[in-house]
Design a protein around this motif. Structure first.
Motif, PDB file in Angstrom:
ATOM      1  N   ALA A 163      -9.521   0.152  -7.040  1.00  0.00           N
ATOM      2  CA  ALA A 163      -8.383  -0.753  -7.157  1.00  0.00           C
ATOM      3  C   ALA A 163      -8.541  -1.905  -6.172  1.00  0.00           C
ATOM      4  O   ALA A 163      -8.679  -1.673  -4.970  1.00  0.00           O
ATOM      5  CB  ALA A 163      -7.080  -0.001  -6.868  1.00  0.00           C
ATOM      6  N   ILE A 164      -8.540  -3.126  -6.677  1.00  0.00           N
ATOM      7  CA  ILE A 164      -8.665  -4.310  -5.828  1.00  0.00           C
ATOM      8  C   ILE A 164      -7.429  -5.175  -6.012  1.00  0.00           C
ATOM      9  O   ILE A 164      -7.192  -5.732  -7.087  1.00  0.00           O
ATOM     10  CB  ILE A 164      -9.932  -5.122  -6.165  1.00  0.00           C
ATOM     11  N   ASP A 165      -6.632  -5.266  -4.966  1.00  0.00           N
ATOM     12  CA  ASP A 165      -5.398  -6.060  -5.004  1.00  0.00           C
ATOM     13  C   ASP A 165      -5.494  -7.251  -4.056  1.00  0.00           C
ATOM     14  O   ASP A 165      -6.373  -7.308  -3.185  1.00  0.00           O
ATOM     15  CB  ASP A 165      -4.195  -5.191  -4.604  1.00  0.00           C
ATOM     16  N   GLY A 166      -4.547  -8.165  -4.217  1.00  0.00           N
ATOM     17  CA  GLY A 166      -4.498  -9.319  -3.333  1.00  0.00           C
ATOM     18  C   GLY A 166      -3.848 -10.501  -4.018  1.00  0.00           C
ATOM     19  O   GLY A 166      -3.586 -10.470  -5.224  1.00  0.00           O
ATOM     20  N   PRO A 167      -3.556 -11.554  -3.270  1.00  0.00           N
ATOM     21  CA  PRO A 167      -2.894 -12.736  -3.825  1.00  0.00           C
ATOM     22  C   PRO A 167      -3.803 -13.534  -4.750  1.00  0.00           C
ATOM     23  O   PRO A 167      -5.007 -13.264  -4.862  1.00  0.00           O
ATOM     24  CB  PRO A 167      -2.537 -13.540  -2.568  1.00  0.00           C
ATOM     25  N   PHE A 196      -7.752  -4.465  -0.397  1.00  0.00           N
ATOM     26  CA  PHE A 196      -6.763  -5.547  -0.432  1.00  0.00           C
ATOM     27  C   PHE A 196      -7.438  -6.812   0.090  1.00  0.00           C
ATOM     28  O   PHE A 196      -7.742  -6.929   1.274  1.00  0.00           O
ATOM     29  CB  PHE A 196      -5.544  -5.200   0.428  1.00  0.00           C
ATOM     30  N   LEU A 197      -7.730  -7.746  -0.831  1.00  0.00           N
ATOM     31  CA  LEU A 197      -8.417  -8.985  -0.483  1.00  0.00           C
ATOM     32  C   LEU A 197      -7.421 -10.083  -0.125  1.00  0.00           C
ATOM     33  O   LEU A 197      -6.435 -10.279  -0.838  1.00  0.00           O
ATOM     34  CB  LEU A 197      -9.264  -9.484  -1.664  1.00  0.00           C
ATOM     35  N   VAL A 198      -7.701 -10.813   0.935  1.00  0.00           N
ATOM     36  CA  VAL A 198      -6.871 -11.957   1.304  1.00  0.00           C
ATOM     37  C   VAL A 198      -7.782 -13.129   1.678  1.00  0.00           C
ATOM     38  O   VAL A 198      -8.981 -12.956   1.910  1.00  0.00           O
ATOM     39  CB  VAL A 198      -5.941 -11.641   2.499  1.00  0.00           C
ATOM     40  N   ILE A 200      -8.002  -0.788   2.252  1.00  0.00           N
ATOM     41  CA  ILE A 200      -8.811  -1.432   3.285  1.00  0.00           C
ATOM     42  C   ILE A 200      -8.669  -2.943   3.143  1.00  0.00           C
ATOM     43  O   ILE A 200      -8.924  -3.504   2.075  1.00  0.00           O
ATOM     44  CB  ILE A 200     -10.293  -1.024   3.152  1.00  0.00           C
ATOM     45  N   LEU A 201      -8.231  -3.615   4.200  1.00  0.00           N
ATOM     46  CA  LEU A 201      -8.032  -5.064   4.188  1.00  0.00           C
ATOM     47  C   LEU A 201      -9.372  -5.769   4.365  1.00  0.00           C
ATOM     48  O   LEU A 201     -10.128  -5.482   5.280  1.00  0.00           O
ATOM     49  CB  LEU A 201      -7.077  -5.473   5.311  1.00  0.00           C
ATOM     50  N   VAL A 202      -9.651  -6.722   3.459  1.00  0.00           N
ATOM     51  CA  VAL A 202     -10.863  -7.536   3.558  1.00  0.00           C
ATOM     52  C   VAL A 202     -10.456  -9.006   3.483  1.00  0.00           C
ATOM     53  O   VAL A 202      -9.977  -9.463   2.453  1.00  0.00           O
ATOM     54  CB  VAL A 202     -11.869  -7.209   2.431  1.00  0.00           C
ATOM     55  N   ASP A 203     -10.607  -9.729   4.576  1.00  0.00           N
ATOM     56  CA  ASP A 203     -10.290 -11.157   4.610  1.00  0.00           C
ATOM     57  C   ASP A 203     -11.540 -11.919   4.174  1.00  0.00           C
ATOM     58  O   ASP A 203     -12.547 -11.929   4.870  1.00  0.00           O
ATOM     59  CB  ASP A 203      -9.865 -11.577   6.016  1.00  0.00           C
TER      60      ASP A 203
END
Length: 223
Positions: free
Chosen positions: A7-11, A144-146, A198-201
């Motif tokens: 699952a890949i979420d983000g704005p 979670f991509l930002v 896992i947050l990935v900027d």
């Protein structure tokens, strides 16, 4: 070992779709672009002259056709029945209303049921706003991509120009910031990071670097 559900979420424009497509290709997994599903619903509302807040009517037109994804020579295309709507769902008029349509409970309930059916056997990469929190809360890997608004606007602007879609960089910055606010504050399945994601900027990162990072996380999960 059973294939993973990723699952890949983000704005908006954080790079989710580009990254998810590459990961699916590398692992021979199915890729489902949930954003395209909500864009399809918005396109159907526009074409059928429906109010963008009429969830019941929008679901009815969705049910009357078949929404599918097909892998073609130049990448994945989106079809509704036999019409290729890949470009049509990316037009500015769809961008302007997709967040409103995506916030409708009836629309989300129907499309989430389709999304969950896709992932029953695993071997799936899905990106969106609520995949790790709502669609697949038990996903094997949650990302979670930002990225900054400025960088996301520049990415979308470049992508639009490459596809021949009219694009205004400054307006994109406004639109993306507005969409962030709408996605984060809607009552139904708001955009939020799952506690175990896992947050990935991705600001300043290449697509290759982001893909490598996530695939490293997946390989650890498989061990």
């Amino acid at each position: 070992m059973k294939p993973l559900v990723v699952a890949i979420d983000g704005p908006a424009s954080a790079g989710k779709s580009t990254v998810a497509k590459q990961i699916a290709k590398d692992f021979n997994y199915i890729y489902v672009d949930t954003g395209a599903m909500y864009r399809c619903a918005t396109l159907l509302a526009e074409r059928n002259h429906l109010a963008f807040n009429d969830g019941k009517a929008i679901v009815e037109v969705l049910k009357n056709g078949n929404l599918t994804f097909r892998q073609e020579a130049d990448g994945q295309h989106v079809y509704f029945d036999d019409e290729d709507i890949t470009l049509a769902i990316r037009m500015p008029e769809i961008n302007a209303h997709v967040s409103e349509v995506a916030s409708l409970e009836e629309v989300r309930h129907y499309l989430v049921s389709l999304q969950q059916a896709y992932g029953e056997k695993g071997g799936l990469v899905m990106d969106g706003r609520d995949i790790g929190t709502c669609v697949f809360p038990n996903a094997d890997v949650k990302i979670f991509l930002v990225a900054s608004v400025e960088e996301r606007a520049e990415r979308r602007h470049k992508e639009n120009l490459e596809k021949g879609i009219p694009s205004d960089l400054e307006q994109l910055k406004v639109d993306i910031a507005r969409r962030d606010h709408l996605d984060e504050t809607r009552e139904i399945s708001p955009l939020t990071k799952a506690k175990d994601a896992i947050l990935v900027d991705t600001t300043g990162m290449s697509i290759e670097d982001v893909v490598a990072k996530i695939e490293g996380i997946m390989k650890e999960k498989e061990e």
